[in-house]
Design an enzyme around this catalytic site. Structure first.
Site, PDB file in Angstrom:
ATOM      1  N   ASP A  98       0.998  -1.037  -0.060  1.00 26.75           N
ATOM      2  CA  ASP A  98       0.186  -0.030   0.000  1.00 26.75           C
ATOM      3  C   ASP A  98       0.919   1.159  -0.059  1.00 26.75           C
ATOM      4  O   ASP A  98       1.867   1.279   0.928  1.00 26.75           O
ATOM      5  CB  ASP A  98      -1.004  -0.092   1.046  1.00 26.75           C
ATOM      6  CG  ASP A  98      -2.066   0.735   1.152  1.00 26.75           C
ATOM      7  OD1 ASP A  98      -2.176   1.685   0.466  1.00 26.75           O
ATOM      8  OD2 ASP A  98      -3.436   0.130   1.575  1.00 26.75           O
ATOM      9  N   ASP A 194      -2.945   4.738  -2.347  1.00 28.60           N
ATOM     10  CA  ASP A 194      -3.740   5.392  -1.486  1.00 28.60           C
ATOM     11  C   ASP A 194      -4.305   6.847  -2.175  1.00 28.60           C
ATOM     12  O   ASP A 194      -3.167   7.667  -2.291  1.00 28.60           O
ATOM     13  CB  ASP A 194      -3.189   5.586  -0.103  1.00 28.60           C
ATOM     14  CG  ASP A 194      -3.735   5.685   1.058  1.00 28.60           C
ATOM     15  OD1 ASP A 194      -5.004   5.261   1.434  1.00 28.60           O
ATOM     16  OD2 ASP A 194      -3.798   6.855   1.668  1.00 28.60           O
ATOM     17  N   GLU A 236      -6.554   4.298  -5.667  1.00 25.93           N
ATOM     18  CA  GLU A 236      -7.575   4.456  -5.091  1.00 25.93           C
ATOM     19  C   GLU A 236      -8.226   5.801  -5.431  1.00 25.93           C
ATOM     20  O   GLU A 236      -7.494   6.992  -5.328  1.00 25.93           O
ATOM     21  CB  GLU A 236      -7.722   4.591  -3.637  1.00 25.93           C
ATOM     22  CG  GLU A 236      -8.858   4.829  -2.637  1.00 25.93           C
ATOM     23  CD  GLU A 236      -8.638   5.309  -1.331  1.00 25.93           C
ATOM     24  OE1 GLU A 236      -9.395   4.896  -0.478  1.00 25.93           O
ATOM     25  OE2 GLU A 236      -7.735   5.904  -1.018  1.00 25.93           O
ATOM     26  N   HIS A 308     -11.205  -2.093   3.636  1.00 20.63           N
ATOM     27  CA  HIS A 308     -10.989  -1.828   5.163  1.00 20.63           C
ATOM     28  C   HIS A 308     -11.696  -0.422   5.343  1.00 20.63           C
ATOM     29  O   HIS A 308     -11.677  -0.042   6.542  1.00 20.63           O
ATOM     30  CB  HIS A 308      -9.593  -1.738   5.318  1.00 20.63           C
ATOM     31  CG  HIS A 308      -8.939  -0.793   4.619  1.00 20.63           C
ATOM     32  ND1 HIS A 308      -8.637  -0.707   3.228  1.00 20.63           N
ATOM     33  CD2 HIS A 308      -8.471   0.541   4.896  1.00 20.63           C
ATOM     34  CE1 HIS A 308      -8.002   0.546   2.807  1.00 20.63           C
ATOM     35  NE2 HIS A 308      -7.918   1.323   3.883  1.00 20.63           N
ATOM     36  N   ASP A 309     -12.238   0.242   4.450  1.00 21.14           N
ATOM     37  CA  ASP A 309     -13.060   1.455   4.620  1.00 21.14           C
ATOM     38  C   ASP A 309     -14.321   1.143   4.502  1.00 21.14           C
ATOM     39  O   ASP A 309     -15.226   2.219   4.791  1.00 21.14           O
ATOM     40  CB  ASP A 309     -12.687   2.581   3.635  1.00 21.14           C
ATOM     41  CG  ASP A 309     -11.112   2.893   3.796  1.00 21.14           C
ATOM     42  OD1 ASP A 309     -10.622   2.732   5.211  1.00 21.14           O
ATOM     43  OD2 ASP A 309     -10.436   3.050   2.716  1.00 21.14           O
TER      44      ASP A 309
HETATM   45  C1  GLC Z   1      -7.484   5.919   2.029  1.00 23.75           C
HETATM   46  C2  GLC Z   1      -7.271   4.714   3.108  1.00 23.75           C
HETATM   47  C3  GLC Z   1      -8.122   5.113   4.503  1.00 23.75           C
HETATM   48  C4  GLC Z   1      -7.062   6.133   4.981  1.00 23.75           C
HETATM   49  C5  GLC Z   1      -7.201   7.107   4.160  1.00 23.75           C
HETATM   50  C6  GLC Z   1      -5.997   8.132   4.457  1.00 23.75           C
HETATM   51  O1  GLC Z   1      -8.915   6.126   2.049  1.00 23.75           O
HETATM   52  O2  GLC Z   1      -8.164   3.644   2.249  1.00 23.75           O
HETATM   53  O3  GLC Z   1      -8.151   3.875   5.050  1.00 23.75           O
HETATM   54  O4  GLC Z   1      -7.929   6.359   6.196  1.00 23.75           O
HETATM   55  O5  GLC Z   1      -6.603   7.055   2.809  1.00 23.75           O
HETATM   56  O6  GLC Z   1      -4.892   7.531   4.237  1.00 23.75           O
END
Ligand code: GLC
Ligand code: CA
Length: 532
Positions: A98, A194, A236, A308-309
């Site tokens: 990640d 990310d 993402e 995970h979110d």
């Molecule tokens: C992304 C991750 C999340 C995190 C955020 C800040 O959205 O998936 O879990 O809190 O970025 O890094």
């Protein structure tokens, strides 16, 4: 379309904190991942995307990195990491790291330096201003925090412990490039990037996502790193449309392999976003996914319900009480026959569900805590009760309760006390039971992976054309995948009222289904793959 090895792959996401603890401290670890590689091999996945393992104060569970080139001691050592790379390679499994490069931890040496003085060489690694604007943080409250020492504000899209890197400073590109090459040299198979849509931001004009410098930056980074070895990259990108997706992942543009789009994951968000969910409109869900199926070419889709979110799909869209197996397998089959690279999130393969803890103090997630402070305490926009309802439906800890391995102590996750409570349903929902029962959800996922990767229908599933059917039907989901060799037809019933099997499906040969027999109606959450 030029074939890529990752077109045929299936990815499994591990959230290391909650996956498997081997030293009894209540926190998952790298040795715990190694211990479960054979299990993941049995499932049949090709890649593991592991949420951040780097050194971190864990304010946002590793999405706040204090050293990009070291391993979090909570998770183990660099030697453990090297062993994980070796052991996974032996089993034909690649590791995707990640990559959190929009921000660091406020404990990163760069930020500690940056804070020291306005003329520190690291000052411009971050975004400092005399006057903040009104941009807000994704986790609630303001995106600017005042630093008393140098009398300026720094920008943080997320928590105040996660200051944003200043990508307008070319040194950031150099530092991040070096770091990525470090991991590539260790043999990682790719990266999940990310919140990558934020690295082209234009703060003056209050543009954070999809800013003007975004794509040139990704292209430069890619050419300096990922593309030298043709590794898998997935960005993402909340808010991406199919048009935007092509900017990232049209192969000709040399940016990323694919992105995660979230359009289908926000359809049930309400007035205050995830905290005020509204009922799902299934027609909208189908139409959204089908639109992505049809409009993404020449880019490539990722396919997912969970990470995970996000809350657990069986709780979010299904019925875990009465139709646990049926509704969980419905969503699995509906998604896995589509075109794209499927991602399975830990525990999804056994139908892990959302959780409801009575007390806010039982929660671990910083987004829940900071948003509670903002919505309930500071601005009083929501009552505590309404907020908790939002947390139960959408909170990120739904996905982060410990992995349910057995019906034993703490679900077999730890011999100690887990950092977050185990979901009380571990007695009935766990890996051990799933493996014993040939009709379990685990084997549905295993079968779907086999169909995609290693069956006469692989080519049709990976590359076949996608043809939607019954687009406006409120409970039937139906589509065809066609290639020279086969036509696969997926037909399912979203909901609990039986519906007539559509005429176009009658008499066709059944390839796979989540019910043992077939009748002339589709029962609750029944879904069938036909072949001709
Ligand atoms: C992304 C991750 C999340 C995190 C955020 C800040 O959205 O998936 O879990 O809190 O970025 O890094
Ligand atoms: Ca541990």
């Amino acid at each position: 379309m030029q074939e890529k090895w990752w077109h045929k792959s299936v990815v499994y996401q591990i959230y290391p904190k909650s996956f498997n603890d081997t030293n009894g401290d209540g926190i998952g670890d790298i040795k715990g991942i190694i211990e479960k590689l054979d299990y993941l091999n049995t499932l049949g996945v090709d890649y593991l995307w592991i949420s951040p393992l780097y050194k971190s104060p864990m304010v946002d569970n590793g999405y706040d990195i204090s050293d990009y080139e070291d391993i979090n001691p909570l998770y183990g050592t660099m030697a453990d990491m090297d062993l994980l790379l070796l052991e996974s390679k032996k089993r034909g499994i690649g590791i995707l790291m990640d990559l959190v490069i929009n921000h660091t931890s406020d404990q990163h040496p760069w930020f500690l330096e940056s804070k020291k003085s306005k003329d520190n060489p690291y000052r411009d690694y971050y975004i400092w201003k005399d006057e903040p604007n009104d941009l807000g943080s994704t986790f609630g409250g303001k995106a600017w925090t005042y630093d008393d020492h140098t009398k300026q504000y720094y920008f943080h899209n997320f928590a105040k412990e996660q200051p944003d890197l200043n990508w307008d400073n070319p040194k950031i590109m150099d530092e991040i490039t070096k770091m990525i090459l470090f991991w590539m040299n260790k043999g990682v198979a790719g990266f999940r990037l990310d919140v990558i849509d934020l690295i082209g931001k234009d703060i003056e004009n209050k543009i954070t996502a999809n800013g003007p410098t975004l794509h040139p930056r990704i292209k430069q980074l890619s050419e300096q790193t990922f593309l030298t070895k043709d590794i898998l990259t997935v960005g993402e990108t909340w808010g991406a449309t199919p048009e935007i997706a092509k900017l990232y992942s049209d192969p000709a543009r040399k940016e990323l392999s694919m992105i995660f789009q979230f359009e289908h994951m926000t359809l049930d968000w309400g007035h205050y976003g995830k905290w005020t969910p509204k009922p799902l409109d299934f027609i909208q869900l189908k139409q959204t996914l089908f639109k992505w199926q049809q409009e993404i070419h020449p880019a490539w889709n990722s396919l997912f319900w969970n990470n995970h979110d996000l809350p657990r799909v069986v709780s979010r869209f299904g019925n875990p009480e009465q139709y646990h197996f049926e509704s969980a397998s419905f969503f699995a089959i509906m998604l896995h026959l589509m075109k794209g690279t499927p991602y399975i999130y830990q525990g999804e393969e056994i139908g892990m569900t959302n959780v409801e803890f009575d007390d806010l103090s039982d929660y671990d997630d910083i987004e829940i805590k900071n948003s509670y402070q903002d919505f309930v305490l500071d601005t009083k926009r929501m009552t505590k009760q309404d907020f908790m309802t939002g947390v139960y439906r959408m909170g990120r800890d739904n996905a982060r309760t410990p992995m349910q391995w057995t019906d034993g102590n703490e679900a077999g996750f730890t011999t100690g006390k887990p950092f977050l409570k185990v979901n009380p349903n571990y007695k009935t929902i766990n890996v051990e039971d799933n493996l014993k029962n040939k009709d379990s959800l685990f084997y549905v996922y295993q079968h779907l992976i086999k169909l995609r990767k290693n069956s006469p229908y692989s080519q049709t599933i990976v590359y076949g054309d996608f043809i939607p059917l019954d687009l406006n039907h409120k409970s039937i989901v139906a589509y065809q995948r066609t290639s020279e060799d086969y036509t696969l037809l997926v037909v399912g019933n979203y909901g609990e009222q039986p519906v007539q099997l559509p005429a176009y499906a009658k008499g066709k040969k059944v390839l796979f289904s989540n019910y043992k027999d077939q009748v002339d109606t589709l029962r609750p959450y029944e879904i069938i793959i036909f072949v001709e």
